[in-house]
Design a protein around this motif. Structure first.
Motif, PDB file in Angstrom:
ATOM      1  N   TRP A 192      29.627 -46.703 -19.084  1.00 16.32           N
ATOM      2  CA  TRP A 192      29.723 -47.370 -20.140  1.00 16.32           C
ATOM      3  C   TRP A 192      29.249 -46.312 -21.005  1.00 16.32           C
ATOM      4  CZ3 TRP A 192      29.175 -52.198 -20.099  1.00 16.32           C
ATOM      5  CH2 TRP A 192      29.818 -53.111 -18.962  1.00 16.32           C
ATOM      6  N   THR A 193      28.591 -45.276 -20.736  1.00 14.63           N
ATOM      7  CA  THR A 193      28.009 -44.229 -21.540  1.00 14.63           C
ATOM      8  C   THR A 193      28.725 -44.449 -22.893  1.00 14.63           C
ATOM      9  OG1 THR A 193      27.262 -43.151 -20.376  1.00 14.63           O
ATOM     10  CG2 THR A 193      27.009 -42.078 -22.136  1.00 14.63           C
ATOM     11  N   VAL A 194      30.255 -43.869 -22.625  1.00 15.11           N
ATOM     12  CA  VAL A 194      30.777 -43.526 -23.281  1.00 15.11           C
ATOM     13  C   VAL A 194      31.238 -45.659 -24.557  1.00 15.11           C
ATOM     14  CG1 VAL A 194      33.783 -43.186 -24.066  1.00 15.11           C
ATOM     15  CG2 VAL A 194      32.306 -42.336 -22.306  1.00 15.11           C
ATOM     16  N   LEU A 195      31.884 -45.982 -23.567  1.00 18.56           N
ATOM     17  CA  LEU A 195      31.365 -47.863 -24.524  1.00 18.56           C
ATOM     18  C   LEU A 195      30.569 -48.243 -25.559  1.00 18.56           C
ATOM     19  CD1 LEU A 195      33.461 -50.496 -23.911  1.00 18.56           C
ATOM     20  CD2 LEU A 195      31.450 -51.168 -22.622  1.00 18.56           C
ATOM     21  N   VAL A 196      29.460 -47.403 -24.853  1.00 20.83           N
ATOM     22  CA  VAL A 196      28.170 -48.064 -26.253  1.00 20.83           C
ATOM     23  C   VAL A 196      28.008 -47.082 -26.944  1.00 20.83           C
ATOM     24  CG1 VAL A 196      25.790 -47.377 -25.921  1.00 20.83           C
ATOM     25  CG2 VAL A 196      27.321 -49.073 -24.137  1.00 20.83           C
ATOM     26  N   ALA A 197      28.573 -45.792 -26.576  1.00 21.81           N
ATOM     27  CA  ALA A 197      28.726 -44.802 -28.255  1.00 21.81           C
ATOM     28  C   ALA A 197      29.523 -44.894 -28.999  1.00 21.81           C
ATOM     29  CB  ALA A 197      28.764 -43.282 -27.319  1.00 21.81           C
ATOM     30  N   ALA A 198      31.010 -45.530 -27.947  1.00 22.39           N
ATOM     31  CA  ALA A 198      32.366 -45.901 -28.984  1.00 22.39           C
ATOM     32  C   ALA A 198      31.309 -47.376 -30.031  1.00 22.39           C
ATOM     33  CB  ALA A 198      32.871 -46.034 -28.808  1.00 22.39           C
ATOM     34  N   SER A 199      30.786 -47.732 -29.594  1.00 21.68           N
ATOM     35  CA  SER A 199      30.533 -49.684 -30.003  1.00 21.68           C
ATOM     36  C   SER A 199      29.840 -49.440 -31.281  1.00 21.68           C
ATOM     37  CB  SER A 199      29.244 -50.335 -29.732  1.00 21.68           C
ATOM     38  OG  SER A 199      27.951 -49.917 -29.175  1.00 21.68           O
ATOM     39  N   PRO A 200      29.925 -50.431 -32.439  1.00 20.52           N
ATOM     40  CA  PRO A 200      29.485 -50.409 -33.618  1.00 20.52           C
ATOM     41  C   PRO A 200      27.897 -50.056 -33.289  1.00 20.52           C
ATOM     42  CG  PRO A 200      30.942 -51.865 -33.279  1.00 20.52           C
ATOM     43  CD  PRO A 200      30.665 -51.844 -31.811  1.00 20.52           C
ATOM     44  N   VAL A 201      27.632 -50.365 -32.845  1.00 21.90           N
ATOM     45  CA  VAL A 201      25.989 -50.097 -32.579  1.00 21.90           C
ATOM     46  C   VAL A 201      25.367 -48.994 -32.836  1.00 21.90           C
ATOM     47  CG1 VAL A 201      23.841 -49.911 -30.901  1.00 21.90           C
ATOM     48  CG2 VAL A 201      25.675 -52.208 -31.727  1.00 21.90           C
ATOM     49  N   ILE A 202      26.274 -47.908 -32.003  1.00 23.25           N
ATOM     50  CA  ILE A 202      25.831 -46.327 -32.844  1.00 23.25           C
ATOM     51  C   ILE A 202      27.173 -45.663 -33.112  1.00 23.25           C
ATOM     52  CG2 ILE A 202      25.879 -44.361 -30.870  1.00 23.25           C
ATOM     53  CD1 ILE A 202      23.326 -45.963 -29.957  1.00 23.25           C
ATOM     54  N   ALA A 203      27.869 -45.828 -33.041  1.00 16.97           N
ATOM     55  CA  ALA A 203      29.355 -45.020 -33.628  1.00 16.97           C
ATOM     56  C   ALA A 203      29.206 -44.821 -34.592  1.00 16.97           C
ATOM     57  CB  ALA A 203      30.827 -45.603 -32.994  1.00 16.97           C
ATOM     58  N   TYR A 384      17.268 -50.574 -32.857  1.00 14.27           N
ATOM     59  CA  TYR A 384      16.302 -49.889 -31.483  1.00 14.27           C
ATOM     60  C   TYR A 384      16.756 -50.806 -30.751  1.00 14.27           C
ATOM     61  CZ  TYR A 384      14.448 -45.439 -33.787  1.00 14.27           C
ATOM     62  OH  TYR A 384      14.659 -43.874 -33.889  1.00 14.27           O
ATOM     63  N   PRO A 385      16.190 -51.829 -31.439  1.00 10.99           N
ATOM     64  CA  PRO A 385      15.866 -53.299 -30.322  1.00 10.99           C
ATOM     65  C   PRO A 385      17.506 -53.492 -29.463  1.00 10.99           C
ATOM     66  CG  PRO A 385      15.902 -54.471 -32.591  1.00 10.99           C
ATOM     67  CD  PRO A 385      15.240 -52.518 -33.021  1.00 10.99           C
ATOM     68  N   LEU A 386      18.109 -53.002 -30.476  1.00  6.36           N
ATOM     69  CA  LEU A 386      19.718 -53.533 -30.572  1.00  6.36           C
ATOM     70  C   LEU A 386      19.942 -52.861 -29.529  1.00  6.36           C
ATOM     71  CD1 LEU A 386      22.006 -54.366 -33.100  1.00  6.36           C
ATOM     72  CD2 LEU A 386      21.288 -55.805 -31.768  1.00  6.36           C
ATOM     73  N   CYS A 387      19.555 -51.365 -29.262  1.00  8.33           N
ATOM     74  CA  CYS A 387      20.437 -50.744 -28.064  1.00  8.33           C
ATOM     75  C   CYS A 387      19.460 -50.807 -26.847  1.00  8.33           C
ATOM     76  CB  CYS A 387      19.904 -49.437 -29.127  1.00  8.33           C
ATOM     77  SG  CYS A 387      20.935 -47.319 -27.848  1.00  8.33           S
ATOM     78  N   LEU A 388      18.009 -50.606 -26.862  1.00  7.73           N
ATOM     79  CA  LEU A 388      17.102 -51.220 -25.742  1.00  7.73           C
ATOM     80  C   LEU A 388      17.718 -51.832 -24.963  1.00  7.73           C
ATOM     81  CD1 LEU A 388      13.766 -50.154 -27.228  1.00  7.73           C
ATOM     82  CD2 LEU A 388      14.439 -49.693 -25.329  1.00  7.73           C
ATOM     83  N   LEU A 389      18.064 -53.266 -25.893  1.00  9.92           N
ATOM     84  CA  LEU A 389      18.485 -54.327 -25.003  1.00  9.92           C
ATOM     85  C   LEU A 389      20.124 -54.111 -24.719  1.00  9.92           C
ATOM     86  CD1 LEU A 389      17.745 -57.301 -27.074  1.00  9.92           C
ATOM     87  CD2 LEU A 389      16.442 -56.138 -24.655  1.00  9.92           C
ATOM     88  N   LEU A 390      20.721 -53.340 -24.699  1.00 13.14           N
ATOM     89  CA  LEU A 390      22.068 -53.007 -24.734  1.00 13.14           C
ATOM     90  C   LEU A 390      21.891 -52.191 -22.921  1.00 13.14           C
ATOM     91  CD1 LEU A 390      25.318 -53.351 -25.095  1.00 13.14           C
ATOM     92  CD2 LEU A 390      25.102 -51.126 -26.548  1.00 13.14           C
ATOM     93  N   TRP A 391      21.074 -51.033 -23.301  1.00 15.14           N
ATOM     94  CA  TRP A 391      20.809 -50.137 -21.869  1.00 15.14           C
ATOM     95  C   TRP A 391      20.229 -51.131 -21.367  1.00 15.14           C
ATOM     96  CZ3 TRP A 391      16.004 -49.886 -20.484  1.00 15.14           C
ATOM     97  CH2 TRP A 391      15.773 -48.655 -18.798  1.00 15.14           C
ATOM     98  N   LEU A 392      18.956 -52.124 -21.101  1.00 15.77           N
ATOM     99  CA  LEU A 392      18.258 -53.054 -20.345  1.00 15.77           C
ATOM    100  C   LEU A 392      20.030 -54.093 -19.703  1.00 15.77           C
ATOM    101  CD1 LEU A 392      16.234 -53.932 -18.991  1.00 15.77           C
ATOM    102  CD2 LEU A 392      16.032 -55.625 -20.388  1.00 15.77           C
ATOM    103  N   GLU A 393      20.514 -54.317 -20.233  1.00 16.83           N
ATOM    104  CA  GLU A 393      21.251 -55.381 -19.529  1.00 16.83           C
ATOM    105  C   GLU A 393      22.438 -54.790 -18.736  1.00 16.83           C
ATOM    106  OE1 GLU A 393      21.157 -58.516 -19.373  1.00 16.83           O
ATOM    107  OE2 GLU A 393      19.375 -57.708 -19.988  1.00 16.83           O
ATOM    108  N   VAL A 394      22.883 -53.233 -19.450  1.00 19.32           N
ATOM    109  CA  VAL A 394      23.967 -52.761 -18.867  1.00 19.32           C
ATOM    110  C   VAL A 394      23.301 -52.387 -17.552  1.00 19.32           C
ATOM    111  CG1 VAL A 394      25.405 -50.288 -18.056  1.00 19.32           C
ATOM    112  CG2 VAL A 394      25.245 -51.895 -20.275  1.00 19.32           C
TER     113      VAL A 394
END
Length: 424
Positions: A192-203, A384-394
């Motif tokens: 999950w960490t790699v997937l989130v980091a590779a997503s456009p939100v973070i990458a 900020y809100p996008l990543c927080l909600l992404l972490w919350l759902e995961v």
């Protein structure tokens, strides 16, 4: 609402839990997700006027498209291949390519300069007198002292790929976000960490600038430490360090404190706030005591547009549009931002959050409102809100999987979750 714990065999929660691992997601869903990422990256490549952004878009679009194809072609290991392709093509390759060639957004240079200033002069900030003689907005350092630490490798060892602050932003994010997922009970935390980091939100953010990335991870970790088995001191340290990096994190401390007061009582709140203030003060207080005018000029007046130079942050959002109309419009924008802050505070009093998910939702809404009304703002802040909600759902997925797989009546009652996704 009824808990998911104790659901009978064959019930919907157990069937749903089998799809919560990224490797168990339906192939077509995963392929569509990577295709959407490819579409976003392709849009950046086609429509952005920033060469740095366009380069990322071109590289990432190819990587995401290959990842979508890999999911469809390989049944057994397709997702892992896709994960490798997206992480390498959308994150690692553009990040290290930009670091090697010196292509970066101005904030990366600001961090490197502030670290050099810290090493040589013990303060990350130019003095107010020095700033009065220049009109370059990049001479200002709007970040709090923790951010300078990411530039220390470059200040000590010179300009190399590995000393680029973005490399250290990324390393910090991977470690801290993984810890946040683990603390919240999410399964398959590495994937999950790699997937989130590779997503456009973070990458995207990390490849070109990345200053917000480690702060985001600290915010997620702070709330994770308040969820299943609350550790108030550790959560206070995490959010305190985030607050000592950027003022954007201060609302998170307030929301977390209201959550603890409402859910756990007075003593845990005092423990949390004591550690949060101590962690923040340990870094900020020495600078504030010795160079107060420089700290105020860089971190308060400049972001509010009240310094000698205006921030380059721009967007068609209402706050910036108002500020661009002149002095009166700027004052109106600042006034609206203050009123928004008061409204957010009132909402915390009237409907205080009682769970971590509701607290994260209220924080995400508050930050969104602040970014819309801030005089100096850009679309990138919505990470900020996008990543927080992404972490919350995961993390919710992980908790649902845990409760669906546990025996009826067993486990820690704090692990119980409800199917509600309401922000309050």
């Amino acid at each position: 609402m009824a808990s998911l714990r104790g659901a009978p065999p064959g019930s919907a929660p157990r069937r749903w839990a089998g799809r919560l691992s990224p490797t168990r997601a339906p192939r077509y869903w995963a392929a569509v997700a990577f295709a959407v990422c490819a579409g976003f990256a392709g849009g950046v490549a086609l429509f952005s006027t920033n060469d740095l952004h366009r380069l990322w878009g071109l590289t990432a679009a190819c990587a995401y498209a290959a990842a979508a194809l890999a999911v469809l072609v390989w049944r057994s290991r397709g997702f892992d291949v896709a994960l490798l392709l997206s992480a390498s093509g959308a994150l690692v390759t553009p990040l290290f390519m930009n670091a090697a060639t010196g292509r970066k957004q101005p904030e990366v240079a600001v961090i490197a300069r502030s670290a050099r200033q810290l090493v040589q002069h013990h303060s990350p900030y130019l003095s107010a007198a020095s700033l009065a003689a220049v009109h370059n907005p990049n001479a200002y350092d709007p970040y709090l002292p923790v951010m300078s630490l990411f530039g220390i490798p470059r200040a000590l060892f010179g300009p190399h790929v590995i000393t680029d602050p973005r490399v250290w932003f990324g390393a910090a994010f991977l470690v801290i976000f993984w810890l946040a997922l683990r603390a919240a009970g999410a399964r398959n935390a590495v994937r999950w960490t790699v997937l989130v980091a590779a997503s456009p939100v973070i990458a995207f953010e990390l490849a070109v600038g990345g200053t917000d990335i480690p702060i985001l991870a600290l915010l997620c970790l702070g709330f994770a430490l308040l969820w299943r088995r609350p550790r108030f001191a550790a959560a206070g340290v995490a959010l305190g360090l985030a607050s000592a990096a950027k003022a954007i994190a201060w609302p998170a401390v307030i929301v977390a404190a209201v959550l603890i007061w409402t859910r756990d009582g007075r003593k845990p709140t005092l423990v949390f706030m004591g550690w949060a203030l101590a962690a923040c003060a340990a870094v900020v207080a020495p600078v504030a005591a010795i160079w107060p005018s420089a700290l105020v000029e860089n971190t308060i007046l400049f972001p509010l547009g009240l310094a000698g130079a205006r921030s380059a942050a721009a967007s068609p959002l209402p706050g910036h549009v108002l500020a661009d109309t002149g002095h009166t419009g700027h004052l109106i924008a600042v006034g609206l931002l203050v009123l928004a802050g008061a409204a957010i505070a009132a909402s915390l009093v009237v409907r205080p959050p009682r769970t971590v998910p509701s607290a994260v939702w209220q924080l995400a809404i508050a930050l969104t409102l602040m970014f819309v009304l801030a005089p100096a703002t850009r679309f990138g802040y919505f990470i900020y809100p996008l990543c927080l909600l992404l972490w919350l759902e995961v993390s919710r997925f992980g908790l649902r999987q845990s409760t669906a797989e546990s025996p009826p009546g067993g486990g820690d009652p704090r692990d119980q979750v409800t199917p509600a996704v309401s922000p309050v």
